[in-house]
Design an enzyme around this catalytic site. Sequence first.
Site, PDB file in Angstrom:
ATOM      1  N   HIS A   8       0.701  -1.229  -0.126  1.00  0.00           N
ATOM      2  CA  HIS A   8      -0.028   0.037  -0.081  1.00  0.00           C
ATOM      3  C   HIS A   8       0.791   1.159  -0.035  1.00  0.00           C
ATOM      4  O   HIS A   8       1.052   1.830   1.089  1.00  0.00           O
ATOM      5  CB  HIS A   8      -0.736  -0.030   1.139  1.00  0.00           C
ATOM      6  N   HIS A  24      -0.049 -10.101   1.325  1.00  0.00           N
ATOM      7  CA  HIS A  24      -1.077 -10.506   2.097  1.00  0.00           C
ATOM      8  C   HIS A  24      -1.815 -11.708   1.853  1.00  0.00           C
ATOM      9  O   HIS A  24      -2.576 -12.359   2.700  1.00  0.00           O
ATOM     10  CB  HIS A  24      -2.296  -9.521   1.999  1.00  0.00           C
ATOM     11  N   HIS A  30     -10.160  -6.782   5.143  1.00  0.00           N
ATOM     12  CA  HIS A  30      -8.596  -6.759   4.625  1.00  0.00           C
ATOM     13  C   HIS A  30      -8.176  -7.995   3.900  1.00  0.00           C
ATOM     14  O   HIS A  30      -8.718  -9.324   4.347  1.00  0.00           O
ATOM     15  CB  HIS A  30      -7.843  -6.622   5.926  1.00  0.00           C
ATOM     16  N   GLU A  88      -5.756  -9.864   3.876  1.00  0.00           N
ATOM     17  CA  GLU A  88      -5.010 -11.027   4.552  1.00  0.00           C
ATOM     18  C   GLU A  88      -6.079 -11.701   5.367  1.00  0.00           C
ATOM     19  O   GLU A  88      -6.231 -12.961   5.288  1.00  0.00           O
ATOM     20  CB  GLU A  88      -4.226 -10.359   5.626  1.00  0.00           C
ATOM     21  N   SER A  92      -2.460   2.061   4.091  1.00  0.00           N
ATOM     22  CA  SER A  92      -1.705   0.868   4.630  1.00  0.00           C
ATOM     23  C   SER A  92      -2.285   0.659   6.183  1.00  0.00           C
ATOM     24  O   SER A  92      -2.169   1.443   6.883  1.00  0.00           O
ATOM     25  CB  SER A  92      -0.231   1.098   4.853  1.00  0.00           C
ATOM     26  N   SER A  93      -2.515  -0.408   6.349  1.00  0.00           N
ATOM     27  CA  SER A  93      -3.128  -0.911   7.701  1.00  0.00           C
ATOM     28  C   SER A  93      -2.183  -1.065   8.976  1.00  0.00           C
ATOM     29  O   SER A  93      -2.093  -0.363  10.001  1.00  0.00           O
ATOM     30  CB  SER A  93      -4.032  -2.165   7.866  1.00  0.00           C
ATOM     31  N   ASN A  94      -0.836  -1.325   8.263  1.00  0.00           N
ATOM     32  CA  ASN A  94       0.152  -1.465   9.619  1.00  0.00           C
ATOM     33  C   ASN A  94       0.900   0.023   9.915  1.00  0.00           C
ATOM     34  O   ASN A  94       0.856   0.250  10.802  1.00  0.00           O
ATOM     35  CB  ASN A  94       1.193  -2.460   9.394  1.00  0.00           C
TER      36      ASN A  94
END
Length: 298
Positions: free
Chosen positions: A44, A76, A127, A129, A233-235
Site C-alpha cells: 500500500h 497479504h 482486509h 489478509e 496501509s493498515s500497519n
Amino acid sequence: MKIVVAGNSGVCFGVRRAFSLLEEAVSDAEKSGKKVFMLGPLIHNPRVIAQYAERGVDVIDIDSIRENSCVVIRSHGITKDERAKLDRFSGITLVDTTCPYVQRIHQLVEKRSKEGFAVLIMGDREHSEVRGITSKITGAFFVIHPAEFDSKNGKLLDFIKTHDKIFAVAQTTSRPANYDFLLKRSRKIATELPGHRFLAAETICTATLKRQDSAGELAKKVGSMVVIGGKISSNTAKLFQVVSEKNSSSFWVESPEDFTSSDIEILKNSESVGITAGASTPDEQIAEMKSFLGSLNG
Ligand code: SF4
C-alpha cells in the site's frame, strides 16, 4: 533540530522478500516476453506502485487476468477461490509473495478447522489478509475487530457458547494488547462452559511489534513525530495510532509534499523530530524525509 529515525522502521522481511521476488519476475519476463502484473498493489504505497507502472508492471484485479502473463500475488495472500481462478488460466507464471507469517496462519486455521475447531479471528474482515485466512477455514468462524469489542460482545458470546472447540488467531498487524484483551475475555467465557476447549496461536508479526515499540519509545522522547507510509496501509495506520497516543505532535504523510505550511512551522519549532515508517515504506523514502527535515534546519 535533532532528527532521529526509530529502530526497526520501514520495510519488513515479508515486503523485502516480496520485492525481491517481483524483481526476479521482472527480470525473467524481460527474457520470456511475458507481461508482469501485480494482483492488487504489492504494497500500500502509491509511489512505489507508480514506479513499477513506469517499468511496465501494472496492477490488475482477478477478472482482468490475461493468459500467458506473469501474475504476482502479494504478501497479504489471496483467497482459495482466487487461487482456483488463477489456476484455470493457461500459460500463467505465478509468483506467490505471500508472507511466510501469513502462510503460517493459513496452515494453522486449515488444520484446526479440519479438527473441528471453530475459528475466532481478530482483524479487519475487509482486509485481504483476513479474507485469505477465512477462505482456508472449512467450518465456522467469527471475525471481530477491536473497535467492535463492545458492540459485538453479544455475538462473540453466542459464537463461543455454540462451539465447544474454539481456536483463535489474530491478523498479523494487530496490536498485542487488543489480542490479549480478546483472549482473556473469550477464554473466561469458554472455561465457564463445561466441556469447552479454547486454544489460541500467537500470530502477530514480530516485525510489526518491534516497529511499534521502537516508534512508541521514540515518540515519548522527541518534540514531534513523523510517520511515513501509504494512507491505506493498515500497519501504518496502527503505527500512527501508537505514536500519536504518546506524542500529540505527530504527522502521518506519504512524502514531504504532504506537509501543510502549519505542519512545517510546528516541525521547525521542534527541537527534535522522530521518524518512523510503515512496512511498505522503502529505505529511500525514509532517507528522503530525513534530508527534507534536515533542510528545515537551515
Ligand atoms: S508485516 Fe510481518 S506479516 Fe506482514 S508482510 Fe511484513 S513480515 Fe510479513
